[in-house]
Scaffold this motif. Structure first.
Motif, PDB file in Angstrom:
ATOM      1  N   ILE A 170       0.736  -1.164   0.022  1.00 20.71           N
ATOM      2  CA  ILE A 170      -0.158   0.099   0.108  1.00 20.71           C
ATOM      3  C   ILE A 170       0.867   1.161   0.015  1.00 20.71           C
ATOM      4  CG2 ILE A 170      -1.753   1.119   1.366  1.00 20.71           C
ATOM      5  CD1 ILE A 170      -2.796  -1.285   2.352  1.00 20.71           C
ATOM      6  N   ALA A 171       1.707   1.155   0.711  1.00 23.35           N
ATOM      7  CA  ALA A 171       2.789   2.352   0.739  1.00 23.35           C
ATOM      8  C   ALA A 171       3.404   2.628  -0.635  1.00 23.35           C
ATOM      9  CB  ALA A 171       3.784   2.080   1.947  1.00 23.35           C
ATOM     10  N   ASP A 172       3.768   1.571  -1.373  1.00 28.50           N
ATOM     11  CA  ASP A 172       4.567   1.705  -2.426  1.00 28.50           C
ATOM     12  C   ASP A 172       3.719   2.208  -3.302  1.00 28.50           C
ATOM     13  OD1 ASP A 172       6.918   0.837  -1.192  1.00 28.50           O
ATOM     14  OD2 ASP A 172       6.527  -1.416  -2.209  1.00 28.50           O
ATOM     15  N   GLN A 173       2.425   1.777  -3.250  1.00 32.32           N
ATOM     16  CA  GLN A 173       1.322   2.241  -4.473  1.00 32.32           C
ATOM     17  C   GLN A 173       1.080   3.590  -4.120  1.00 32.32           C
ATOM     18  OE1 GLN A 173      -2.960   0.588  -4.288  1.00 32.32           O
ATOM     19  NE2 GLN A 173      -2.015  -0.568  -5.577  1.00 32.32           N
ATOM     20  N   LEU A 174       0.745   4.104  -2.925  1.00 33.37           N
ATOM     21  CA  LEU A 174       0.363   5.321  -2.533  1.00 33.37           C
ATOM     22  C   LEU A 174       1.656   6.572  -2.297  1.00 33.37           C
ATOM     23  CD1 LEU A 174      -2.637   4.754  -0.431  1.00 33.37           C
ATOM     24  CD2 LEU A 174      -2.857   5.140  -2.931  1.00 33.37           C
ATOM     25  N   LEU A 176       3.822   6.437   0.102  1.00 29.37           N
ATOM     26  CA  LEU A 176       3.855   6.710   1.569  1.00 29.37           C
ATOM     27  C   LEU A 176       4.990   6.030   2.059  1.00 29.37           C
ATOM     28  CD1 LEU A 176       0.009   6.926   2.044  1.00 29.37           C
ATOM     29  CD2 LEU A 176       1.418   9.033   1.857  1.00 29.37           C
ATOM     30  N   SER A 177       4.952   6.287   3.517  1.00 30.29           N
ATOM     31  CA  SER A 177       6.129   5.363   4.347  1.00 30.29           C
ATOM     32  C   SER A 177       5.067   4.389   4.994  1.00 30.29           C
ATOM     33  CB  SER A 177       6.684   6.235   5.410  1.00 30.29           C
ATOM     34  OG  SER A 177       5.720   6.738   6.273  1.00 30.29           O
ATOM     35  N   ILE A 178       5.613   3.251   5.220  1.00 28.31           N
ATOM     36  CA  ILE A 178       4.917   2.146   5.805  1.00 28.31           C
ATOM     37  C   ILE A 178       4.504   2.647   7.329  1.00 28.31           C
ATOM     38  CG2 ILE A 178       5.131  -0.146   7.164  1.00 28.31           C
ATOM     39  CD1 ILE A 178       7.229  -0.651   4.909  1.00 28.31           C
ATOM     40  N   GLY A 179       5.153   3.526   8.166  1.00 28.95           N
ATOM     41  CA  GLY A 179       4.811   4.140   9.332  1.00 28.95           C
ATOM     42  C   GLY A 179       3.449   4.996   9.054  1.00 28.95           C
ATOM     43  N   THR A 180       3.450   5.766   7.969  1.00 26.23           N
ATOM     44  CA  THR A 180       2.308   6.773   7.552  1.00 26.23           C
ATOM     45  C   THR A 180       0.913   5.616   7.574  1.00 26.23           C
ATOM     46  OG1 THR A 180       3.696   8.373   6.790  1.00 26.23           O
ATOM     47  CG2 THR A 180       1.416   8.498   6.142  1.00 26.23           C
ATOM     48  N   VAL A 181       1.290   4.782   6.751  1.00 25.93           N
ATOM     49  CA  VAL A 181      -0.067   3.570   6.390  1.00 25.93           C
ATOM     50  C   VAL A 181      -0.419   3.027   7.725  1.00 25.93           C
ATOM     51  CG1 VAL A 181      -0.514   1.588   5.229  1.00 25.93           C
ATOM     52  CG2 VAL A 181       0.879   3.287   4.020  1.00 25.93           C
ATOM     53  N   LYS A 182       0.576   2.429   8.569  1.00 26.25           N
ATOM     54  CA  LYS A 182      -0.073   2.134   9.904  1.00 26.25           C
ATOM     55  C   LYS A 182      -0.870   2.862  10.580  1.00 26.25           C
ATOM     56  CE  LYS A 182       3.799  -1.357  10.401  1.00 26.25           C
ATOM     57  NZ  LYS A 182       5.121  -1.608  11.213  1.00 26.25           N
TER      58      LYS A 182
END
Length: 210
Positions: A170-174, A176-182
Motif C-alpha cells: 500500500i505504501a509503495d502504491q500510494l 507513502l511510508s509504511i509508518g504513515t500507512v500504519k
C-alpha cells in the motif's frame, strides 16, 4: 460450550454434519431445523452462538433466514454450508453478513476450522468459492455510499487493505511510508469502530469498496 443451530432439510445429511461437528468436545448442536422458518422460531426461543444454514430449504431459504437474523440478532455468527459453489449465492451471502461460506464436501477438520474462524470474527470461505468470488469483488465498482468520516487518503488505504495488500505494498502504491500507512489504518479502525485488519478487509468487501 459453543451452542450451534444446524439448519439442513435432508435429515441424513444433518445427522452426519452433527456427528462431524461434535467430534470437537467444545461444540454442541443444540438446535436442528428443516427450513428457514424453523430457524427463526428456534432463535426466538433459545440462545445460539452460531447458526449453520443450508441455502436451499423449503418455506424459507437460508439466505432469507440470514437476512432476518442479521436484523434481529446481529451478533449471531452465520456459516453458510451448501452444495452450491455458485458465485451469485456466495456474493449475496457475504454482502448480507455471512461469516463463512463452505461446501458440504468439506471434511470434519475443515468444517470445525471454519466454525472456529467464524466464532473468532474471521471470514471463512472455501478455496473453490473464494477463487470465484474475490476477483468479482475486486473488479466491482463501489455501489454503496462511503462513510463520510473517511478522508480520500484513508479511503485509498482501505481499498488496499480490502484487496489484500500488505502495508508495504500500500505504501509503495500510494508513495507513502509504511509508518504513515500504519497510522492511517489505526485511525480508520477507530473511525469505523473495528477491531483489526481482518475486520477492516471484511468491511471493505461487504461495502463494495473494492
Amino acid at each position: 460450550m459453543v451452542s450451534i443451530l444446524l439448519a439442513e432439510d435432508q435429515v441424513l445429511v444433518r445427522q452426519g454434519l452433527k456427528m462431524m461437528i461434535e467430534t470437537d468436545p467444545e461444540l454442541q448442536v443444540k438446535g436442528e431445523a428443516d427450513n428457514g422458518k424453523e430457524v427463526i422460531t428456534l432463535c426466538e426461543k433459545n440462545h445460539f452462538d452460531l447458526v449453520i444454514l443450508d441455502i436451499r430449504m423449503p418455506e424459507m431459504t437460508g439466505l432469507e433466514a440470514m437476512r432476518v437474523i442479521r436484523k434481529r440478532w446481529p451478533a449471531l455468527k452465520i456459516l453458510i454450508l451448501t452444495t452450491f459453489n455458485d458465485e451469485a449465492y456466495a456474493l449475496e451471502a457475504l454482502k448480507n453478513g455471512a461469516n463463512g461460506y463452505m461446501l458440504k464436501d468439506a471434511n470434519a477438520e475443515e468444517l470445525i476450522r471454519s466454525i472456529r474462524s467464524c466464532l473468532q470474527g474471521g471470514l471463512s470461505i472455501e478455496d473453490q468459492v473464494a477463487a470465484k468470488v474475490f476477483p468479482t469483488l475486486i473488479q466491482n465498482n463501489r455501489t454503496t455510499e462511503i462513510d463520510d468520516t473517511l478522508t480520500k487518503r484513508e479511503l485509498d488505504i482501505l481499498v488496499g487493505v480490502g484487496q489484500g495488500l500488505s502495508n508495504k505494498e500500500i505504501a509503495d502504491q500510494l508513495f507513502l511510508s509504511i509508518g504513515t500507512v500504519k497510522n492511517h489504518i489505526s485511525v480508520i479502525l477507530d473511525k469505523l469502530a473495528l477491531r483489526d485488519r481482518t475486520q477492516l478487509a471484511i468491511y471493505a468487501i461487504r461495502h463494495d469498496i473494492v
